[in-house]
Design a protein around this motif. Sequence first.
Motif, mmCIF file in Angstrom:
data_model
loop_
_atom_site.group_PDB
_atom_site.id
_atom_site.type_symbol
_atom_site.label_atom_id
_atom_site.label_comp_id
_atom_site.label_asym_id
_atom_site.label_seq_id
_atom_site.Cartn_x
_atom_site.Cartn_y
_atom_site.Cartn_z
ATOM 1 N N HIS A 161 4.793 12.996 -1.015
ATOM 2 C CA HIS A 161 4.316 11.796 -1.699
ATOM 3 C C HIS A 161 5.429 11.088 -2.453
ATOM 4 C CE1 HIS A 161 0.477 14.114 -1.349
ATOM 5 N NE2 HIS A 161 0.168 12.969 -0.795
ATOM 6 N N ASP A 190 0.880 -1.158 0.000
ATOM 7 C CA ASP A 190 0.000 0.000 0.000
ATOM 8 C C ASP A 190 0.923 1.214 0.000
ATOM 9 O OD1 ASP A 190 -1.518 2.206 1.173
ATOM 10 O OD2 ASP A 190 -3.033 0.729 1.807
ATOM 11 N N GLN A 222 2.514 8.575 11.006
ATOM 12 C CA GLN A 222 1.257 7.822 11.141
ATOM 13 C C GLN A 222 1.464 6.492 11.881
ATOM 14 O OE1 GLN A 222 -1.387 7.630 7.741
ATOM 15 N NE2 GLN A 222 -0.720 9.608 6.974
ATOM 16 N N ASP A 278 -9.689 2.218 6.302
ATOM 17 C CA ASP A 278 -8.519 1.336 6.303
ATOM 18 C C ASP A 278 -8.892 -0.070 6.775
ATOM 19 O OD1 ASP A 278 -5.986 2.006 5.242
ATOM 20 O OD2 ASP A 278 -5.792 3.640 6.688
ATOM 21 N N PHE A 284 -1.355 3.487 12.680
ATOM 22 C CA PHE A 284 -1.313 2.125 12.137
ATOM 23 C C PHE A 284 -1.240 1.069 13.232
ATOM 24 C CE2 PHE A 284 -0.714 4.146 8.035
ATOM 25 C CZ PHE A 284 -1.507 3.322 7.233
ATOM 26 N N ASN A 317 -3.772 12.176 -2.300
ATOM 27 C CA ASN A 317 -5.139 12.585 -2.048
ATOM 28 C C ASN A 317 -5.677 13.245 -3.312
ATOM 29 O OD1 ASN A 317 -5.092 11.720 0.692
ATOM 30 N ND2 ASN A 317 -3.721 13.445 1.074
HETATM 31 N N1 ARG Z 1 -3.731 9.548 1.863
HETATM 32 C C1 ARG Z 1 -2.981 9.373 3.053
HETATM 33 C C2 ARG Z 1 -2.212 10.635 3.407
HETATM 34 O O1 ARG Z 1 -1.952 11.465 2.581
HETATM 35 C C3 ARG Z 1 -1.987 8.232 2.943
HETATM 36 C C4 ARG Z 1 -2.605 6.878 2.742
HETATM 37 C C5 ARG Z 1 -1.777 5.781 3.323
HETATM 38 N N2 ARG Z 1 -2.375 4.466 3.205
HETATM 39 C C6 ARG Z 1 -3.326 4.003 3.981
HETATM 40 N N3 ARG Z 1 -3.803 2.799 3.756
HETATM 41 N N4 ARG Z 1 -3.824 4.700 4.971
HETATM 42 O O2 ARG Z 1 -1.854 10.820 4.526
#
Ligand code: ARG
Length: 588
Positions: A133, A119, A352, A328, A356, A124
């Motif tokens: 990113h 993943d 994060q 998620d 997680f 976004n």
């Molecule tokens: N879109 C999220 C961000 O910009 C990251 C996604 C990461 N992957 C996940 N499965 N949450 O912070």
Amino acid sequence: MQKILDRISEEVMQAFAAAGYDEQLGRVTVSNRPDLCEFQCNGAMAGAKRYKMAPIAIATAVAEKLAGSSVFAQADAVAPGFLNLKVKESFLTEYLQGMADADKYGLEEAKDPQTIIIDYGGPNVAKPLHVGHLRSAIIGESIKRIARYMGHKVIGDIHLGDWGLQMGLIITELKERKPELVYFDDSYTGEYPKEAPFTISELEEIYPTASGKSKEDPAYKEKAMEATYKLQNGVRGYRALWDHIIHVSVSDLKKNYANLNVEFDLWKGESSVHDRIPSMVEYMKKEGYAHESEGALVVDVKEDTDTKEIPPCMILKSDGASLYNTTDLATIMERMEMIHPDHIIYVVDKRQELYFEQVFRCARKTKLVKPETKLTFLGFGTMNGKDGKPFKTREGGVMRLERLISDINAEMLTKISTNESISGEEAEQTAKQVALAAVKYGDLSNQASKDYIFDIEKFSSFEGDTGPYILYTIVRIKSILAKYKEQGGSVDGLTLRDAVSPSEKALMLELTKFNTMMEAAYEEIAPHKVCAYIYDLANAFNKFYHETKILSEEDADRKAGWIALLMLTRDVLETCIDLLGFSAPERM
Ligand code: ARG
């Protein structure tokens, strides 16, 4: 193919056994005194106590047994009881020839291939890609390629952020600007236009505007929340607009990722699992995993052994809205049902991590995954500017990825253009290729979890531990091979010869480490190990190159052996950079 250390250890283990000692003492390691020997064995030191003997006596007995070995040119027992080892040139040639003839240079593919989902990317929708990113894309892509090369079934999923408040914000701002659009007419029942009512640049301007307004104006934020709610609950016009947003945004993302040589197998997102949420919530309630807390629905995930506070995992907010967690978890549920992964790896900003931890605990507790399913969070550090703060534009704004890439391409083009034999289209292509190597290697050569300083001058240098240096080395080899062919030499069916100089032997020794390094890079999810390896290999090659007149060599046989060695070096280097996600030009 057996790894070189295993092959050598086997030999020493036999000697230990032949001398009457436990063969397990015969494990060999790479020498930590390269000035004295290539490999070493410390088994006699460990055996001394057990056999109540002086270590040197054991080492001497083993060394005697190794005297006629076809593997070692030198096996010396040295005080207080080490075995210093040097391999025979002929052994090395044989080992490397085996590598050259084998599939994947002797790397053994996984005996028990796993299904792995990676993943990564995680952009976004409707927000421009920024440098944050970049790391997820670069690291995730490399991990995917490494795992695939090891023989695993690997699926890369971009996991778009496409379902949250940002979508409501965009819709709200569109409504402010163009209230007459048919999407906002509740009584409309016809088909919606195929053409989106905005372009990607408009979209990228709309989002920050809306986000800014909602921070200042609570009423505006209220509207955006309502729009999000309406979207998630299937209001037709909003869904149609959302489709347009996704479509416009995803085509742009595909272009951007293609420029980075990054490819996803799945373009799923948070929205993909929307329909699963009600049944997942129902299940968590029914099984007694979830309970209400201050109006919200939560799953407790703290454990007795925790040393820090792990808050509960929130499944639904008090207004019934779902969250980042919810999607998620539902995504894990979907992946388990549809793909049955053995392992899911998340390549996300290390900030994060706690999030997680909660999600993984919740997934285990609620049995969304099997006990043996591995869930890994690979958190990466921040990419900083030279001032040590998160990388920004010169004006201090958020650096857009497109801009960053085009800046680097331009700088590289100036550099490449100093080589007058390359111009026009080729110069531009080459500049892009080298720039990508600079950026990717600059990132991947650091351990992912660490912050690093994005120093484009350093990264784009043709010397030192950089991507361009690696490419330069490959190009150098290619150019020698081309000249050799011009001289009428054939590259078919060439085989390696025994090394005749220390630098040649050193290059050969470096090459033998390929399969060992690859296994470690995969096991430890560590692309930086590939970088470190090719840097050492490139250095070993360049040293050999500077000390050896390859093309003017009179002895045809020796020359042919060198050409074979060059081809193997080139192939191993090119394989490695492909695993890092970049490639080498023909010249630069
Ligand atoms: N879109 C999220 C961000 O910009 C990251 C996604 C990461 N992957 C996940 N499965 N949450 O912070």
